[in-house]
Design an enzyme around this catalytic site. Structure first.
Site, short mmCIF file in Angstrom:
data_model
loop_
_atom_site.label_atom_id
_atom_site.label_comp_id
_atom_site.label_asym_id
_atom_site.label_seq_id
_atom_site.Cartn_x
_atom_site.Cartn_y
_atom_site.Cartn_z
N HIS A 85 43.46 21.54 50.96
CA HIS A 85 42.51 22.62 50.67
C HIS A 85 43.21 23.96 50.90
CE1 HIS A 85 39.09 25.35 51.04
NE2 HIS A 85 38.45 24.47 50.28
N GLU A 133 41.08 25.73 42.68
CA GLU A 133 40.27 26.74 43.37
C GLU A 133 41.11 28.01 43.56
OE1 GLU A 133 36.95 24.99 46.14
OE2 GLU A 133 38.85 25.09 47.20
O1 G3P Z 1 35.93 23.80 49.31
C1 G3P Z 1 35.08 24.62 48.60
C2 G3P Z 1 35.50 25.99 48.54
O2 G3P Z 1 36.68 26.41 49.08
C3 G3P Z 1 34.71 26.96 47.78
O3 G3P Z 1 34.01 27.69 48.72
O4 G3P Z 1 32.20 29.10 49.50
O5 G3P Z 1 33.33 29.62 47.35
O6 G3P Z 1 31.84 27.63 47.50
P1 G3P Z 1 32.78 28.56 48.22
#
Ligand code: G3P
Length: 214
Positions: A85, A133
């Site tokens: 992550h 991400e």
């Molecule tokens: O693991 C999920 C993540 O990093 C996204 O976080 O708070 O933007 O949904 P968020």
């Protein structure tokens, strides 16, 4: 769509959120799961929700103080694990070792990555899924599917070029059903999200909104 709710170290009650994820999962065709902190896995898994670890290390039983052993999170009730992550980055060799450790313990794997190039490298390690991400969008409430749709489409293409059996998830800023639908339209098979549920006053209704258009 797979909706994986990462509780990070937010100060929510993990069992309350787990029960909400379980109940909404039971009322929809979508697949919902929750990733609590390692110390909460057992209590969360006892609710009957699909439970994931946030991390495992590239280790076996032995002299590894302070590490997270894949077999231990599996014994506690986890059926899958995030690896690499954005907030728990690993070196390439350790990502590979963590995927092998998870396989050994029969844990499903999602390897996270910042961008499509990293997604290609992550897919080459043979996880069940990868998740793109962009770190700058995490926790902002601005969904990756809206702020940077190309990154999702390019990640889907990058993974498919390496191994078409590896699923692609996306995450960062996702908090509404429209965001989840947009992610699916861009080719993602699921989403990874955290603050939209873990910081919600009412996690159950936040989850209902997320799956409503699915
Ligand atoms: O693991 C999920 C993540 O990093 C996204 O976080 O708070 O933007 O949904 P968020």
């Amino acid at each position: 769509m797979f909706v994986l709710v990462n509780l990070k170290t937010y100060p929510c009650d993990p069992v309350d959120v787990a029960e909400a994820v379980r109940d909404v999962n039971d009322a929809t065709d979508a697949r919902l799961a929750v990733a609590p902190q390692a110390a909460h896995i057992e209590r969360v898994a006892e609710t009957g929700v699909e439970t994931w670890a946030q991390h495992v290390d590239a280790i076996e039983h032995g002299s590894n103080t302070g590490h997270t052993l894949a077999e231990s999170v599996a014994d506690a009730g986890a059926v899958g694990t995030l690896i690499n992550h954005s907030e728990r980055r690993l070196k390439l060799a350790d990502i590979d070792g963590a995927v092998r450790a998870a396989e050994r313990a029969d844990l499903e794997t999602v390897v996270c990555a910042n961008n499509p190039a990293q997604i290609g490298a992550a897919a080459a390690l043979g996880p069940d899924a990868v998740a793109v991400e962009p770190p700058a969008l995490i926790g902002t409430g601005t969904p990756v599917s809206q702020a940077d749709p190309d990154v999702v489409e390019d990640a889907v293409e990058a993974a498919a070029n390496v191994d078409s059996t590896v699923s692609v998830l996306c995450g960062a800023g996702i908090s509404t059903g429209d965001d989840v639908v947009a992610a699916g339209d861009l080719g993602a098979e699921g989403v990874l999200l955290a603050s939209g549920v873990a910081k919600a006053d009412d996690p159950h209704s936040a989850l209902e909104d997320l799956v409503e258009p699915l």
